[in-house]
Design a protein around this motif. Structure first.
Motif, mmCIF file in Angstrom:
data_model
loop_
_atom_site.group_PDB
_atom_site.id
_atom_site.type_symbol
_atom_site.label_atom_id
_atom_site.label_comp_id
_atom_site.label_asym_id
_atom_site.label_seq_id
_atom_site.Cartn_x
_atom_site.Cartn_y
_atom_site.Cartn_z
ATOM 1 N N ALA A 159 -5.789 -22.645 -6.088
ATOM 2 C CA ALA A 159 -6.528 -21.447 -5.438
ATOM 3 C C ALA A 159 -5.192 -20.340 -5.325
ATOM 4 O O ALA A 159 -4.234 -20.702 -4.526
ATOM 5 C CB ALA A 159 -7.003 -21.703 -4.077
ATOM 6 N N ASP A 207 -4.800 -14.404 -3.880
ATOM 7 C CA ASP A 207 -5.888 -13.294 -4.017
ATOM 8 C C ASP A 207 -7.200 -13.754 -3.845
ATOM 9 O O ASP A 207 -8.336 -12.857 -4.229
ATOM 10 C CB ASP A 207 -5.670 -12.280 -5.140
ATOM 11 C CG ASP A 207 -5.695 -13.022 -6.524
ATOM 12 O OD1 ASP A 207 -5.956 -14.322 -6.423
ATOM 13 O OD2 ASP A 207 -5.285 -12.476 -7.649
ATOM 14 N N GLY A 208 -7.390 -14.974 -3.773
ATOM 15 C CA GLY A 208 -8.486 -15.829 -3.703
ATOM 16 C C GLY A 208 -9.066 -16.126 -5.117
ATOM 17 O O GLY A 208 -10.223 -16.961 -5.358
ATOM 18 N N ARG A 222 -0.924 -18.219 2.051
ATOM 19 C CA ARG A 222 -2.323 -17.965 1.869
ATOM 20 C C ARG A 222 -2.604 -17.173 3.037
ATOM 21 O O ARG A 222 -2.595 -17.489 4.088
ATOM 22 C CB ARG A 222 -3.014 -19.415 1.754
ATOM 23 C CG ARG A 222 -2.781 -20.174 0.537
ATOM 24 C CD ARG A 222 -3.619 -21.597 0.400
ATOM 25 N NE ARG A 222 -5.271 -21.168 0.630
ATOM 26 C CZ ARG A 222 -6.255 -22.158 0.511
ATOM 27 N NH1 ARG A 222 -5.638 -23.360 0.693
ATOM 28 N NH2 ARG A 222 -7.355 -21.529 0.471
#
Length: 253
Positions: A117, A120-121, A253
């Motif tokens: 992951a 930026d998603g 994150r």
């Protein structure tokens, strides 16, 4: 001729007259400190004895468990087999492959790829990472390789494969334990790779290839690897050994 002191008394004394039999403080020889446990205080001696007893009991227990593990099935192993397996597996597992009539004739590599992951998603899947090759590179040319580099992944994988059926389903408690063990090893190894994000899922495969015939032999052996693919595993907190932050970029994150 006798000599006299200034008070008129005789200063002469017979030999040894002034010796009381007790040596002076300046002439007393220093006693060396007691060696070993005798040099400890009484509480220290009690602590040392307790530690020695505990270590001795653990050593005897370990030897007994390993003996029961390799011994033929008997009344004790039938009654306490689960306790013996819990003590031995996976770190102390024993086998007789070294003396088998047909020793292993394959090179088995353990490889992993990860679904990562991004910050930026988005998600991306890495290429296959050969963990066995990394261990081999760490051992090659090293006169004193560590036990971890030589055996951790290899023995963990043998334990995993031996406790799963042909459909990759775990055989009871041992299979579940081996899965957990292998997941933690893989996540520990992935910590050394900058994957650009946190690892959400991992997939393993084995690449087995036959050992090539020696140069003097006319035997023809197919050394093309045969792959065995395992399902994707979702990573959770129990898969992260102490100190592993899941890809080194999780904090961002």
């Amino acid at each position: 001729m006798d000599s006299y002191d200034d008070k008129g008394g005789s200063a002469w004394q017979p030999p040894g007259a002034g010796i009381t039999g007790r040596p002076s403080a300046a002439g007393t020889a220093a006693q060396p400190p007691a060696a070993g446990m005798a040099g400890l205080s009484f509480p220290g001696q009690l602590t040392a004895v307790a530690v020695l007893v505990i270590v001795g009991l653990l050593a005897c227990t370990h030897l007994a468990m390993v003996f029961l593990h390799v011994a033929p099935s008997n009344t004790i192993t039938k009654q306490y087999g689960k306790a013996v397996d819990a003590w031995v597996y996976p770190e102390f597992e024993q086998n007789w492959k070294l003396f088998a009539p047909n020793p292993l004739q394959q090179n088995v590599a353990v490889q992993v790829r990860a679904e990562v992951a991004k910050g930026d998603g988005s998600r991306t899947t890495t290429g296959w990472i050969d963990l066995s090759a990394e261990d081999g590179a760490a051992i090659r040319g090293n006169p004193l390789p560590s036990h971890v580099e030589q055996n951790e992944l290899r023995r963990g994988w043998d334990f995993f494969v031996g406790s799963h059926d042909d459909k990759n389903r775990p055989n009871g408690l041992r299979g579940q334990l081996s899965e957990s063990y292998v997941r933690r090893i893989v996540m520990l190894r992935l910590e050394d790779h900058d994957l650009g994000g946190s690892v959400e899922r991992i997939q393993l495969r084995s690449a087995a290839s036959a050992v090539a015939a020696p140069g003097w032999s006319t035997e023809k052996i197919n050394t093309r690897p045969v792959y065995r693919l395992y399902p994707w595993w979702t990573v959770n907190a129990t898969d992260l050994p102490e100190g592993v932050r899941n890809g080194r970029t999780e904090a961002g994150r």
